[in-house]
Motif scaffolding. Sequence first.
Motif, short mmCIF file in Angstrom:
data_model
loop_
_atom_site.label_atom_id
_atom_site.label_comp_id
_atom_site.label_asym_id
_atom_site.label_seq_id
_atom_site.Cartn_x
_atom_site.Cartn_y
_atom_site.Cartn_z
N PHE A 22 -0.26 -4.95 6.34
CA PHE A 22 -0.09 -6.34 5.95
C PHE A 22 0.39 -6.47 4.50
N SER A 23 -0.05 -5.55 3.64
CA SER A 23 0.41 -5.59 2.25
C SER A 23 1.91 -5.37 2.16
N LYS A 24 2.42 -4.43 2.93
CA LYS A 24 3.85 -4.15 2.92
C LYS A 24 4.64 -5.26 3.60
N LYS A 25 4.09 -5.80 4.67
CA LYS A 25 4.82 -6.78 5.47
C LYS A 25 4.84 -8.16 4.83
N TRP A 26 3.73 -8.58 4.22
CA TRP A 26 3.63 -9.96 3.79
C TRP A 26 3.35 -10.12 2.29
N LEU A 27 2.19 -9.66 1.84
CA LEU A 27 1.80 -9.84 0.43
C LEU A 27 0.75 -8.79 0.12
N THR A 28 0.81 -8.21 -1.07
CA THR A 28 -0.13 -7.14 -1.44
C THR A 28 -1.58 -7.62 -1.35
N TYR A 29 -2.43 -6.79 -0.78
CA TYR A 29 -3.86 -7.10 -0.68
C TYR A 29 -4.38 -7.48 -2.07
N PRO A 30 -5.06 -8.62 -2.21
CA PRO A 30 -5.32 -9.15 -3.55
C PRO A 30 -6.58 -8.63 -4.24
N PHE A 31 -7.52 -8.05 -3.48
CA PHE A 31 -8.80 -7.69 -4.06
C PHE A 31 -8.86 -6.20 -4.40
N TRP B 26 -23.11 4.78 4.84
CA TRP B 26 -22.15 4.17 3.91
C TRP B 26 -21.05 5.17 3.63
N GLU B 27 -19.86 4.85 4.10
CA GLU B 27 -18.70 5.71 3.82
C GLU B 27 -17.64 4.92 3.07
N ALA B 28 -16.86 5.63 2.26
CA ALA B 28 -15.85 4.95 1.45
C ALA B 28 -14.68 5.88 1.18
N LEU B 29 -13.53 5.30 0.91
CA LEU B 29 -12.33 6.03 0.52
C LEU B 29 -11.46 5.09 -0.28
N SER B 30 -10.34 5.57 -0.78
CA SER B 30 -9.41 4.71 -1.49
C SER B 30 -7.99 5.03 -1.04
N PHE B 31 -7.10 4.06 -1.22
CA PHE B 31 -5.71 4.24 -0.81
C PHE B 31 -4.86 3.19 -1.50
N PRO B 32 -3.56 3.43 -1.61
CA PRO B 32 -2.67 2.44 -2.25
C PRO B 32 -2.30 1.33 -1.28
N VAL B 33 -2.19 0.11 -1.81
CA VAL B 33 -1.66 -1.00 -1.03
C VAL B 33 -0.32 -1.47 -1.59
N SER B 34 0.08 -0.88 -2.70
CA SER B 34 1.41 -1.09 -3.27
C SER B 34 1.67 0.06 -4.24
N ASP B 35 2.84 0.06 -4.84
CA ASP B 35 3.16 1.12 -5.80
C ASP B 35 2.28 1.03 -7.03
N GLU B 36 1.78 -0.15 -7.33
CA GLU B 36 1.00 -0.34 -8.55
C GLU B 36 -0.50 -0.46 -8.30
N LYS B 37 -0.94 -0.59 -7.05
CA LYS B 37 -2.34 -0.92 -6.81
C LYS B 37 -2.98 -0.01 -5.78
#
Length: 665
Positions: free
Chosen positions: A383-392, A340-351
């Motif tokens: 995809f977040s930058k191109k179309w719509l921010t990842y919602p989850f 089990w591996e995990a990390l985090s990253f931004p999908v928008s300026d706010e999220k």
Amino acid sequence: MRLKQQSNIYYMHTTLRYSNFLKFAALTLLTFACHLSFGQSKYNPSDLFPALPILPAGNEYRAATGEPGPAYWQNQSDYVIDVSLDDKNNLVTGTVTVTYTNNSPKALSALWMQLEQNVYKKDSKGVLAGLFLYKNPEEKITDGGFDITDIKLNDNNGAKIDYQVYDTRMQLHLPQTLKSGQKISFSIHYSYRFPVNYKNADFQVNRTDLLQTKDGNIYAVAQWYPRMCVLDDVEGWNTLPYLGNGEFYLDFGNFNVNITLPSSYIVEASGDLLNPEEVLTPEQLKRWKLAKDSSEPVFIRSAKEVKDAGSRPAKPTCTWKFKMDNTRDFAWTASKSFIWEALSFPVSDEKRIMACSLYPAESLKPNSWARSSEYVKFTLQYFSKKWLTYPFNKAVNVASNLDGMEYPGMVFCAAKDTGNMYWAVVNHELGHTWFPMVVGSNERKYAWMDEGFNLFMDNMATKEFNKGEFIGYKEIDIPVTALFADTLKPIITRPDAIPGNQVYTIEYQKVAYLLALLRNQVLGAGRFDRAFSQYIRNWAYKHPTPFDFFRSINNSTGEDLTWFWKSMFIENFKLDQKITRVENSAKNKTRIAIENMEKAVMPLVVEITYASGQKELRTFPVEIWEYTHSYTFTANKAEPVTKVIIDPEQVYPDVDRTNNVYQAN
């Protein structure tokens, strides 16, 4: 106007001197010949450029602009699910409590639910239709699917609800009518058996499964609870049986899910984990919290720890609690074998989101699951930058026995995949976040609205990933002409009515090809991308139909694309542009006639080469075909033409290029 023009021509003919008349007549006949194909063309302009619209009129629910109308409605289904896993018998048992909100203008006396996994019962419609095959149909095997114990209202009386099961559907008869604006809550006590007949069955379509690994089974758990059918303004109750090819059509709602199983299992799911301190060891909890803020992967459980009993809490069972709001579905996975591996990253300026990858030791390969975090991060950010921010809030990639299957916040990819295929599957399944997890189209009827749209986006992402690492792999693995074979069904065909060997060609490749054609050649990238993004925003968390999509693109671009939707999506029309005449001259400008031989049209691109070697590229809009099957134009230079080529870059799907070239002797 046309009558007046014909009268003028007649007057000229009668007043010219005889010799001049002969010259004029010869010129008229020449022009006439350039425009006719003597009955060979199949093209009928009125089929593609009709005065009356081919799309239904807009209404208060679905506007003519391709947007939800002012009275648009959809019902909501909220779920609280409490289950336990019996890993000895591969059985899920528990209760699903549904709170159903009737936002429709109609009072309801009955409700419909989906029991898709009843397709694994031996006499199901899916089995009889041949999509789920048993190698030995005479051998007695254990049915999969659901067993319903009872259904009760959640009120003071706890009254039972009468119900009937019809294959993969279940009808509930309400004791009182559910009026518009009212809610009802009821609980279903049920069990669900995994389809694990490895020796007896050969399932062509599997969306829930077990993968046997050296360190334990991996459970991919989907379609595992009774789910509400969608009631909409288009079809009423959507109760098509689940046969295999047609996927899912679901309400949006909120989920609270509690899963109890032996503590030796690692569990992940669509939603946010609410009780990490109860299901993780102190060391794992520390790593889990670290991963939520780490831009580099953190191993919550490493490969070396998989066989270590101390890597799990010292108690008989754990109950994993998850929550997810405004979503259409919920899936989960469990295994003793998980790294089990995990990390985090931004999908928008706010999220910022957390991404997890779970896989067995066998899959930890440099060109495979060792790159999972890299692929997940790029895909969701792109995809977040191109179309719509990842919602989850979270994304989970799980190694499984499935070749690839998508759910909100969770995807199952093949544990065995490597190289380009592994990238393609991860990218594709995560791309389904936008279609259909956000834009909730009816997959049971219009699979192309998620599969084809998604593959179109995937192809764009692949070009951008890691400086084009996977460029060179074909986006379409068959000749373009094969996408328009006479044997193919139209794109808009119901998935279960498409032969199995045509599903990928039609629903995936042809749609992706056509959207790229519309974007790159017909409309232009900027114009198309704005319209496609607007469609996503308009229908996020709603239920569009194909007509809504067509109207949305038309209105956003300001174009009447009836000719495109009709020929390419509603019908399986072909394109064949043909050079019918080149009237060359040493003194005058050359006249060139092009004819549509088949039923489809596209803009016309022609390259002209002169005797001097100079080239001229002429482009003509699709409107040249509005009233005729033939188009004649004049070269720009008064110089002999040595060569003419239709569509020299071969960007349009012409099915016969042997008639696209003229070469002077």
